[in-house]
Write a protein that holds these residues in place. Structure first.
Motif, PDB file in Angstrom:
ATOM      1  N   SER A  41       0.830  -1.205   0.000  1.00 24.19           N
ATOM      2  CA  SER A  41       0.000   0.000   0.000  1.00 24.19           C
ATOM      3  C   SER A  41       0.869   1.262   0.000  1.00 24.19           C
ATOM      4  O   SER A  41       2.078   1.212   0.284  1.00 24.19           O
ATOM      5  CB  SER A  41      -0.897   0.012   1.232  1.00 24.19           C
ATOM      6  OG  SER A  41      -0.106   0.138   2.415  1.00 24.19           O
ATOM      7  N   ALA A  42       0.237   2.386  -0.299  1.00 24.31           N
ATOM      8  CA  ALA A  42       0.951   3.666  -0.241  1.00 24.31           C
ATOM      9  C   ALA A  42       1.486   3.919   1.167  1.00 24.31           C
ATOM     10  O   ALA A  42       2.587   4.466   1.341  1.00 24.31           O
ATOM     11  CB  ALA A  42       0.030   4.800  -0.679  1.00 24.31           C
ATOM     12  N   GLN A  43       0.736   3.508   2.187  1.00 21.67           N
ATOM     13  CA  GLN A  43       1.189   3.706   3.563  1.00 21.67           C
ATOM     14  C   GLN A  43       2.462   2.911   3.842  1.00 21.67           C
ATOM     15  O   GLN A  43       3.365   3.398   4.544  1.00 21.67           O
ATOM     16  CB  GLN A  43       0.083   3.289   4.547  1.00 21.67           C
ATOM     17  CG  GLN A  43      -1.131   4.204   4.561  1.00 21.67           C
ATOM     18  CD  GLN A  43      -2.009   4.039   3.329  1.00 21.67           C
ATOM     19  OE1 GLN A  43      -1.973   2.992   2.668  1.00 21.67           O
ATOM     20  NE2 GLN A  43      -2.790   5.070   3.010  1.00 21.67           N
ATOM     21  N   GLU A  44       2.559   1.709   3.270  1.00 21.38           N
ATOM     22  CA  GLU A  44       3.756   0.897   3.464  1.00 21.38           C
ATOM     23  C   GLU A  44       4.960   1.527   2.772  1.00 21.38           C
ATOM     24  O   GLU A  44       6.072   1.544   3.303  1.00 21.38           O
ATOM     25  CB  GLU A  44       3.528  -0.520   2.944  1.00 21.38           C
ATOM     26  CG  GLU A  44       4.690  -1.469   3.147  1.00 21.38           C
ATOM     27  CD  GLU A  44       5.030  -1.721   4.604  1.00 21.38           C
ATOM     28  OE1 GLU A  44       6.175  -2.144   4.880  1.00 21.38           O
ATOM     29  OE2 GLU A  44       4.160  -1.493   5.481  1.00 21.38           O
ATOM     30  N   TRP A  45       4.739   2.113   1.585  1.00 24.19           N
ATOM     31  CA  TRP A  45       5.847   2.783   0.890  1.00 24.19           C
ATOM     32  C   TRP A  45       6.257   4.055   1.637  1.00 24.19           C
ATOM     33  O   TRP A  45       7.448   4.404   1.659  1.00 24.19           O
ATOM     34  CB  TRP A  45       5.467   3.084  -0.552  1.00 24.19           C
ATOM     35  CG  TRP A  45       5.412   1.852  -1.405  1.00 24.19           C
ATOM     36  CD1 TRP A  45       4.319   1.276  -1.975  1.00 24.19           C
ATOM     37  CD2 TRP A  45       6.533   1.020  -1.744  1.00 24.19           C
ATOM     38  NE1 TRP A  45       4.676   0.141  -2.652  1.00 24.19           N
ATOM     39  CE2 TRP A  45       6.026  -0.039  -2.534  1.00 24.19           C
ATOM     40  CE3 TRP A  45       7.896   1.071  -1.467  1.00 24.19           C
ATOM     41  CZ2 TRP A  45       6.852  -1.039  -3.050  1.00 24.19           C
ATOM     42  CZ3 TRP A  45       8.719   0.068  -1.973  1.00 24.19           C
ATOM     43  CH2 TRP A  45       8.201  -0.974  -2.759  1.00 24.19           C
ATOM     44  N   GLU A  46       5.324   4.724   2.248  1.00 26.49           N
ATOM     45  CA  GLU A  46       5.669   5.884   3.077  1.00 26.49           C
ATOM     46  C   GLU A  46       6.551   5.463   4.249  1.00 26.49           C
ATOM     47  O   GLU A  46       7.525   6.154   4.595  1.00 26.49           O
ATOM     48  CB  GLU A  46       4.394   6.561   3.593  1.00 26.49           C
ATOM     49  CG  GLU A  46       3.611   7.309   2.522  1.00 26.49           C
ATOM     50  CD  GLU A  46       2.290   7.837   3.040  1.00 26.49           C
ATOM     51  OE1 GLU A  46       1.924   7.505   4.196  1.00 26.49           O
ATOM     52  OE2 GLU A  46       1.606   8.567   2.298  1.00 26.49           O
ATOM     53  N   ARG A  47       6.234   4.316   4.840  1.00 22.48           N
ATOM     54  CA  ARG A  47       7.049   3.827   5.955  1.00 22.48           C
ATOM     55  C   ARG A  47       8.462   3.489   5.491  1.00 22.48           C
ATOM     56  O   ARG A  47       9.453   3.825   6.154  1.00 22.48           O
ATOM     57  CB  ARG A  47       6.397   2.578   6.563  1.00 22.48           C
ATOM     58  CG  ARG A  47       7.102   2.071   7.820  1.00 22.48           C
ATOM     59  CD  ARG A  47       6.740   0.646   8.126  1.00 22.48           C
ATOM     60  NE  ARG A  47       7.180  -0.292   7.097  1.00 22.48           N
ATOM     61  CZ  ARG A  47       8.450  -0.682   6.949  1.00 22.48           C
ATOM     62  NH1 ARG A  47       9.400  -0.209   7.740  1.00 22.48           N
ATOM     63  NH2 ARG A  47       8.769  -1.539   5.988  1.00 22.48           N
ATOM     64  N   ARG A  48       8.580   2.842   4.340  1.00 19.10           N
ATOM     65  CA  ARG A  48       9.902   2.496   3.810  1.00 19.10           C
ATOM     66  C   ARG A  48      10.706   3.750   3.464  1.00 19.10           C
ATOM     67  O   ARG A  48      11.924   3.790   3.681  1.00 19.10           O
ATOM     68  CB  ARG A  48       9.741   1.599   2.582  1.00 19.10           C
ATOM     69  CG  ARG A  48       9.190   0.220   2.922  1.00 19.10           C
ATOM     70  CD  ARG A  48       8.746  -0.536   1.691  1.00 19.10           C
ATOM     71  NE  ARG A  48       8.236  -1.860   2.050  1.00 19.10           N
ATOM     72  CZ  ARG A  48       7.428  -2.589   1.290  1.00 19.10           C
ATOM     73  NH1 ARG A  48       7.044  -2.113   0.102  1.00 19.10           N
ATOM     74  NH2 ARG A  48       7.010  -3.770   1.696  1.00 19.10           N
ATOM     75  N   LEU A  49      10.023   4.732   2.933  1.00 25.81           N
ATOM     76  CA  LEU A  49      10.695   5.988   2.609  1.00 25.81           C
ATOM     77  C   LEU A  49      11.224   6.650   3.877  1.00 25.81           C
ATOM     78  O   LEU A  49      12.390   7.085   3.941  1.00 25.81           O
ATOM     79  CB  LEU A  49       9.712   6.907   1.885  1.00 25.81           C
ATOM     80  CG  LEU A  49      10.240   8.218   1.311  1.00 25.81           C
ATOM     81  CD1 LEU A  49      11.291   7.949   0.246  1.00 25.81           C
ATOM     82  CD2 LEU A  49       9.093   9.028   0.712  1.00 25.81           C
ATOM     83  N   ALA A  50      10.404   6.698   4.901  1.00 26.87           N
ATOM     84  CA  ALA A  50      10.813   7.330   6.164  1.00 26.87           C
ATOM     85  C   ALA A  50      11.944   6.559   6.829  1.00 26.87           C
ATOM     86  O   ALA A  50      12.757   7.148   7.568  1.00 26.87           O
ATOM     87  CB  ALA A  50       9.613   7.425   7.108  1.00 26.87           C
ATOM     88  N   ALA A  51      12.026   5.248   6.576  1.00 30.31           N
ATOM     89  CA  ALA A  51      13.069   4.427   7.179  1.00 30.31           C
ATOM     90  C   ALA A  51      14.389   4.520   6.425  1.00 30.31           C
ATOM     91  O   ALA A  51      15.382   3.903   6.830  1.00 30.31           O
ATOM     92  CB  ALA A  51      12.614   2.973   7.245  1.00 30.31           C
ATOM     93  N   GLY A  52      14.423   5.269   5.331  1.00 23.58           N
ATOM     94  CA  GLY A  52      15.656   5.423   4.568  1.00 23.58           C
ATOM     95  C   GLY A  52      15.974   4.271   3.638  1.00 23.58           C
ATOM     96  O   GLY A  52      17.117   4.134   3.196  1.00 23.58           O
ATOM     97  N   GLU A  53      14.968   3.453   3.305  1.00 30.42           N
ATOM     98  CA  GLU A  53      15.217   2.302   2.443  1.00 30.42           C
ATOM     99  C   GLU A  53      15.275   2.679   0.967  1.00 30.42           C
ATOM    100  O   GLU A  53      15.736   1.882   0.152  1.00 30.42           O
ATOM    101  CB  GLU A  53      14.121   1.249   2.652  1.00 30.42           C
ATOM    102  CG  GLU A  53      14.080   0.666   4.058  1.00 30.42           C
ATOM    103  CD  GLU A  53      12.938  -0.313   4.253  1.00 30.42           C
ATOM    104  OE1 GLU A  53      12.297  -0.688   3.234  1.00 30.42           O
ATOM    105  OE2 GLU A  53      12.655  -0.699   5.398  1.00 30.42           O
TER     106      GLU A  53
END
Length: 333
Positions: A41-53
């Motif tokens: 989901s978009a929310q999961e990609w937001e989490r990955r982005l915030a984690a620096g992945e």
């Protein structure tokens, strides 16, 4: 855990690389990934982005950004645990170049989805990395839960030759009674019982085209094609009823077109899905929420005829997989 299995364990992670096409210019990073990889989901990609992945041109991003044509993105997926898999197989043929193994059900052939290290390819690389003749690599794919004959070759020229032969075997010869094609493949499968209006020993030609259809949660998935689909792939299989039973019908399927999930889709399309198939429903549509990598069905690549580059003819047969043997096996394959 049974002997010869790889236990579940984390891998080393993986880097997924994407180059932004002109059509992607102006999209945000999250919107691009959510559209490109619909499994998250978009929310999961937001989490990955915030984690620096996720990085752009080698620089980690911490917040969403507008993308430009040609931008290079990398998602560095952290290590994840891979499921336990069977890691032992019998060698059916090995001439120093061509290697044919009897792949066990449950073992993926190539890295994909949740598997990176627990695959035939990685096991071959580890077992044959020091071989002077080179590492045998798969020429074609079998589904994770499809067992049976898997063709590998050490020389790139042999892999290219056999890969072209497998592609060029598509057509009408093997199914329509013409001369023998250079490559022919026979499978066995267990179907839901009592669904075939076919006498034992009789055959049925299946020509249902295969295409992509919308499917939650994967976005799109291979199924029996919708009528009028211009992108549908022609596909041909000949199914023969070997034995009928109260719990399952045993069939042999000859295919001359190597479409994704062809046997599973074709059997479902005629109203007789593979017994235990969690994905394909009668008619050839996919069950909402079902996944291609789930098991529960019995399907084996049983017999194969190949023509190696030297012009010889090679016929190979695997022993019947569990549950796929006839009461009396015919002689000669």
């Amino acid at each position: 855990m049974p002997p010869g299995w790889l236990p579940s364990r984390p891998n080393g992670g993986w880097a997924y690389r994407d180059r932004i096409p002109p059509a992607g210019a102006g999209l945000g990073v999250v919107a691009f990934y959510a559209g490109r990889y619909g499994h998250s989901s978009a929310q999961e990609w937001e989490r990955r982005l915030a984690a620096g992945e996720i990085s752009r041109h080698g620089v980690p991003l911490r917040a969403d950004a507008v993308l430009a044509d040609g931008d290079q993105l990398v998602w560095r997926r952290p290590p994840w645990p891979e499921s336990a898999v069977p890691a032992h197989w019998d060698v059916i043929h090995d001439d120093g170049d061509l290697l044919v193994i009897d792949k066990p059900s449950g073992l993926p052939v190539l890295p994909a989805g949740g598997f990176l290290e627990h695959t035939v390819l990685r096991l071959l690389e580890r077992r044959h990395g020091g071989d002077p003749a080179g590492v045998p690599r798969p020429v074609h794919r079998l589904g994770r839960f499809t067992s049976g004959l898997l063709v590998c070759a050490r020389r790139p020229a042999t892999r290219a030759w056999l890969s072209a032969q497998l592609r060029e075997s598509t057509g009408s010869l093997a199914c329509d009674g013409g001369g023998p094609p250079p490559c022919r493949k026979l499978y066995r499968a267990l179907l839901e019982p009592g669904r075939l209006a076919l006498p034992t020993g009789e055959s049925l030609l299946i020509t249902t085209a295969i295409g992509r259809r919308l499917h939650p949660p994967l976005g799109v998935i291979w199924c029996a094609a919708e009528a009028g689909d211009p992108a549908a792939l022609p596909a041909r299989s000949r199914l023969t009823l070997l034995e009928s039973g109260s719990e399952a019908d045993l069939v042999e399927v000859a295919i001359v077109s190597g479409r994704p999930h062809q046997i599973r889709i074709h059997c479902a399309a005629i109203g007789a899905p593979l017994r235990g198939d969690p994905l394909y429903l009668p008619g050839g549509r996919a069950r909402p929420g079902g996944l291609p990598g789930e098991g529960g069905y019995r399907l084996q690549a049983r017999w194969l005829r190949l023509q190696p580059p030297d012009g010889s003819v090679l016929e190979l047969e695997a022993p019947p997989a569990e549950g796929l043997a006839m009461a009396v096996e015919p002689q000669g394959g």
